[in-house]
Write an enzyme that holds these catalytic residues in place. Structure first.
Site, PDB file in Angstrom:
ATOM      1  N   GLY A 247       0.741  -1.246   0.000  1.00  0.00           N
ATOM      2  CA  GLY A 247       0.000   0.000   0.000  1.00  0.00           C
ATOM      3  C   GLY A 247       0.771   1.296   0.000  1.00  0.00           C
ATOM      4  N   LYS A 249       2.214   2.951  -2.419  1.00  0.00           N
ATOM      5  CA  LYS A 249       1.808   3.802  -3.539  1.00  0.00           C
ATOM      6  C   LYS A 249       0.341   4.194  -3.424  1.00  0.00           C
ATOM      7  CE  LYS A 249       5.290   1.482  -6.380  1.00  0.00           C
ATOM      8  NZ  LYS A 249       5.689   0.568  -5.277  1.00  0.00           N
ATOM      9  N   CYS A 359      10.359  -3.613  -9.533  1.00  0.00           N
ATOM     10  CA  CYS A 359      11.553  -3.505  -8.684  1.00  0.00           C
ATOM     11  C   CYS A 359      12.551  -4.582  -9.136  1.00  0.00           C
ATOM     12  CB  CYS A 359      11.211  -3.633  -7.206  1.00  0.00           C
ATOM     13  SG  CYS A 359      10.337  -5.154  -6.749  1.00  0.00           S
TER      14      CYS A 359
END
Length: 428
Positions: A247, A249, A359
């Site tokens: 959460g 972002k 990522c």
């Protein structure tokens, strides 16, 4: 006469057995370290669980160097998956990385090879302990990883990656109110590298820091905050945060005035997201769904897809990825990313903005993924990131994307490895 103690009575042995199970889950079955920890350490108290994690993580971080020590002390190389080799890795990790006394390390190692080559393990460990060895700094990357990254980025990249591997990753905080950056930087005794960001300068118990209980900030790597930064202020517009949990972002977008729908497949991770929203007082619609089957009720003004990936960009925190991830896993995840990206593109309003992020330090999951998407979707154009939108020291690529590597902000403590692209859908 005292009754001889059974091996199960050796203090600390259950934790070492659990560490051995955890390493087997990662190295033989390819399970993520954090997910496998629950099963491997089931029933152990929190302090022992932390020790299990520490032993396994440091063994993985130093695995090539531990094996080099073991191979240098044996007449014939032990098979890579031999239990004696794994037990020696665990014992040497405790001795050389965790500061365990030699007698304690071997006392908890020998029972792990009951019915096996105890003399061999005892002899090799004793030989090495008497030679007063040390682990090289920085740690040596796995050979296949070094070769793969050098092929993509050049020889300097894996050298920088090894240097970053040796350092404790910085703890970054994202602020709910970017206007209070100066205040929180001073209160927390950190440094700020961007509006709405504070980097802590030392180890800390996160829940005990000022501002945690009132939800003034949350932990989020600086690079991980960049995808939402590229969407700017929401002004009440709609955004889909896809693969949203836990959460970070979602909270950034909600704090910036977006109407957020946060979608993730994992019920457990969504529980963390909901907890974070409650703590910060921010609002979002939370949906548990598989993106391959779900679709929104209406197109959105913006979409942020933080796609499932190999996570090689967070290897500093999760050293298991360097041992679990290879060409097959990269290819499989790249195909999943392509599927999700194509689906998400259909959910965007004309003129809307799509952020794609991973990522990962693999070009197949970043640069190559976006090039393939753009070739197949002529209705999308790249919307170049600007230096003003990004933290200082993180610069757009010549193509306008964002790419953080191990050398990025190295003097300030580094960042996770990320790729971010901002695309705009044509209005026609």
């Amino acid at each position: 006469m005292a009754k001889p103690s059974r091996s199960d009575d050796v203090p600390g042995l259950p934790a070492r057995r659990a560490a051995l199970r955890l390493l087997d889950a990662v190295l033989r079955r390819g399970e993520p370290l954090e997910l496998a920890l629950h099963g491997a350490a089931q029933g152990l108290p929190p302090a022992d669980r932390a020790l299990v994690h520490a032993i396994a993580a440091e063994t993985l971080r130093h695995l090539p160097d531990l094996d080099a020590l073991i191979d240098g002390a044996t007449h014939q190389p032990l098979p890579h998956d031999a239990k004696a080799r794994m037990v020696l890795r665990v014992a040497l990790t405790q001795l050389l990385a965790l500061g365990t006394a030699p007698h304690a390390a071997i006392a908890t190692a020998l029972p792990l090879v009951d019915g096996g080559p105890r003399k061999l393990v005892h002899g090799v460990f004793g030989t090495l302990a008497r030679s007063e060895p040390s682990l090289p700094q920085p740690p040596t990357l796995p050979a296949d990883v070094e070769t793969r990254w050098a092929g993509q980025w050049g020889k300097a990249m894996p050298q920088a990656a090894a240097q970053a591997y040796a350092l404790r990753p910085a703890v970054d905080l994202t602020l709910r109110d970017a206007g209070q950056t100066e205040q929180w930087t001073e209160t927390l005794g950190g440094v700020s590298l961007a509006p709405g960001h504070v980097r802590l300068l030392g180890a800390a118990s996160i829940p005990e820091l000022p501002g945690f209980d009132e939800g003034a900030w949350w932990v989020q790597d600086l690079a991980a905050s960049c995808p939402a930064r590229l969407l700017g202020q929401g002004q009440g517009r709609t955004v889909l945060d896809l693969c949203a949990a836990p959460g970070g972002k979602t909270m950034q977008l909600a704090a910036a005035g977006w109407q957020v729908t946060a979608v993730d497949q994992s019920k457990k991770r969504l529980e963390r997201l909901s907890d974070n929203l409650r703590r910060t007082g921010l609002k979002a619609d939370v949906v548990q769904a598989d993106l391959r089957q779900w679709s929104p009720a209406a197109p959105a003004d913006a979409i942020l897809l933080d796609a499932p990936c190999t996570a090689t960009g967070i290897y500093r925190r999760h050293p298991d990825v360097l041992h679990r991830i290879g060409p097959r896993q990269i290819a499989e995840l790249a195909e999943l990313q392509a599927e999700l990206l194509a689906r998400a593109a259909e959910w965007l309003k004309p003129g809307g903005t799509l952020i794609y992020a991973t990522c990962s330090l693999e070009q197949a999951e970043g640069e190559e993924q976006i090039a393939r998407f753009m070739a197949a979707h002529p209705g999308f154009t790249a919307q170049a990131a600007t230096a003003a939108e990004l933290p200082g020291g993180i610069d757009p690529t010549p193509q306008g994307h964002v790419r953080t590597l191990p050398a990025t902000l190295a003097q300030q403590g580094g960042t996770d490895g990320f790729f971010i692209a901002r695309l705009r859908r044509s209005v026609h």
